[in-house]
Scaffold this active site. Sequence first.
Site, PDB file in Angstrom:
ATOM      1  N   GLY A   4       0.836  -1.191   0.000  1.00  0.00           N
ATOM      2  CA  GLY A   4       0.000   0.000   0.000  1.00  0.00           C
ATOM      3  C   GLY A   4       0.870   1.240   0.000  1.00  0.00           C
ATOM      4  O   GLY A   4       1.954   1.251  -0.583  1.00  0.00           O
ATOM      5  N   ALA A   5       0.422   2.277   0.672  1.00  0.00           N
ATOM      6  CA  ALA A   5       1.157   3.541   0.652  1.00  0.00           C
ATOM      7  C   ALA A   5       2.572   3.386   1.199  1.00  0.00           C
ATOM      8  O   ALA A   5       3.560   3.698   0.525  1.00  0.00           O
ATOM      9  CB  ALA A   5       0.381   4.590   1.444  1.00  0.00           C
ATOM     10  N   MET A   6       2.699   2.869   2.414  1.00  0.00           N
ATOM     11  CA  MET A   6       4.017   2.767   3.034  1.00  0.00           C
ATOM     12  C   MET A   6       4.864   1.692   2.363  1.00  0.00           C
ATOM     13  O   MET A   6       6.072   1.871   2.162  1.00  0.00           O
ATOM     14  CB  MET A   6       3.877   2.477   4.528  1.00  0.00           C
ATOM     15  N   ASN A  37       1.933  -0.746  12.217  1.00  0.00           N
ATOM     16  CA  ASN A  37       1.396   0.026  13.333  1.00  0.00           C
ATOM     17  C   ASN A  37       0.797  -0.918  14.362  1.00  0.00           C
ATOM     18  O   ASN A  37       0.333  -2.006  14.033  1.00  0.00           O
ATOM     19  CB  ASN A  37       0.297   0.978  12.845  1.00  0.00           C
ATOM     20  N   LYS A  96       5.564   5.266  19.273  1.00  0.00           N
ATOM     21  CA  LYS A  96       4.927   5.422  17.954  1.00  0.00           C
ATOM     22  C   LYS A  96       3.434   5.119  18.053  1.00  0.00           C
ATOM     23  O   LYS A  96       2.605   5.775  17.403  1.00  0.00           O
ATOM     24  CB  LYS A  96       5.590   4.472  16.951  1.00  0.00           C
ATOM     25  N   SER A 101      -3.032   7.324   8.090  1.00  0.00           N
ATOM     26  CA  SER A 101      -3.406   6.128   7.328  1.00  0.00           C
ATOM     27  C   SER A 101      -4.836   5.674   7.619  1.00  0.00           C
ATOM     28  O   SER A 101      -5.536   5.199   6.725  1.00  0.00           O
ATOM     29  CB  SER A 101      -2.421   4.997   7.615  1.00  0.00           C
ATOM     30  N   GLU A 151      -7.448  -0.242  11.446  1.00  0.00           N
ATOM     31  CA  GLU A 151      -6.629  -1.009  12.387  1.00  0.00           C
ATOM     32  C   GLU A 151      -6.869  -0.573  13.837  1.00  0.00           C
ATOM     33  O   GLU A 151      -6.020  -0.809  14.693  1.00  0.00           O
ATOM     34  CB  GLU A 151      -5.148  -0.827  12.046  1.00  0.00           C
TER      35      GLU A 151
END
Length: 312
Positions: free
Chosen positions: A9-11, A105, A187, A260, A273
């Site tokens: 995906g994006a990351m 994450n 994080k 996200s 998530e």
Amino acid sequence: MRITIAGAGAMGSRFGLMLHKGGNEVTLIDGWPEHVKAIKEHGLRANYNGEELTAHLSVELQSEISSKEKTDLIILFTKAMQLDKMLQDIKPLIDEHTKVLCLLNGIGHEDTIEKYVSKNNIFIGNTMWTAGLEGPGKAKLFGDGSVELQNLISGEEETAKKLAEILSESGLNAKYSNNIHYSIYRKACVNGTMNGLCTILDTNMAGLGETKPAHDMVVTIVNEFAAVAKFENVNLDIAEVVQHVETCFDPSTIGLHYPSMYQDLIKNNRLTEIDYINGAVSRKGKKYNVATPYCDFLTQLVHSKEELLKAK
């Protein structure tokens, strides 16, 4: 190095592109057919700090992995709720030498990974890079970032440092951490504030920062994370973590970015998530008899939004 990005995906697209630019042999694996098709036909296209780039990378649909060639390193970027299925699907790529780096994450993913990979080959970390998808095969990559990582069990420190070096050679600013669980919780505090709040309030991080209650909400949520973390031998410096979280409000750095979870739910109508971020703190709070009212409520709000939008 032969590197597989599990969850492009994006990351995953950011890391895949940067590692490819750094000279590694990169394969992307993802479960979104339109995304995979677009990359196969047109390459991975990216707005990379204002520069339009196209990278022709190997890419496979998660359900149709044809390669039987083992990979040196797998970087996990799939959604947390899809982790177990992803690990099942990529089993043919894993042998006793394959290293697996989890940059998802949330909290506690190593419990799932251990079912498929020996502990000495598992490395966990987190990243402060950001990324967005503008559509199938098209990424928007702005700003700077970093990676911290550590071996899951003792004895693999040198391997972890080597992995950090490989990532840094591609501009990913990776470093070895000797206290990654602190970093992961730190994080998680960013995600536990920015993701849910921006999603429910329909704003980017700078917009959230402009609201009067923002600071109090951040402080309260961070305190809930810290109270749970203490039971897992992680002692967060609450004042430092709050200060760190609130750097996300700065529009000159990443404040204009939509987190996200916002991208998943509001833009792409996908499930979030939340159960692996605030929901995890809520569950752990019940386990340790710690009150987590903000995390409880934010988890309920996001699930309610998922239902109202009929997210899939």
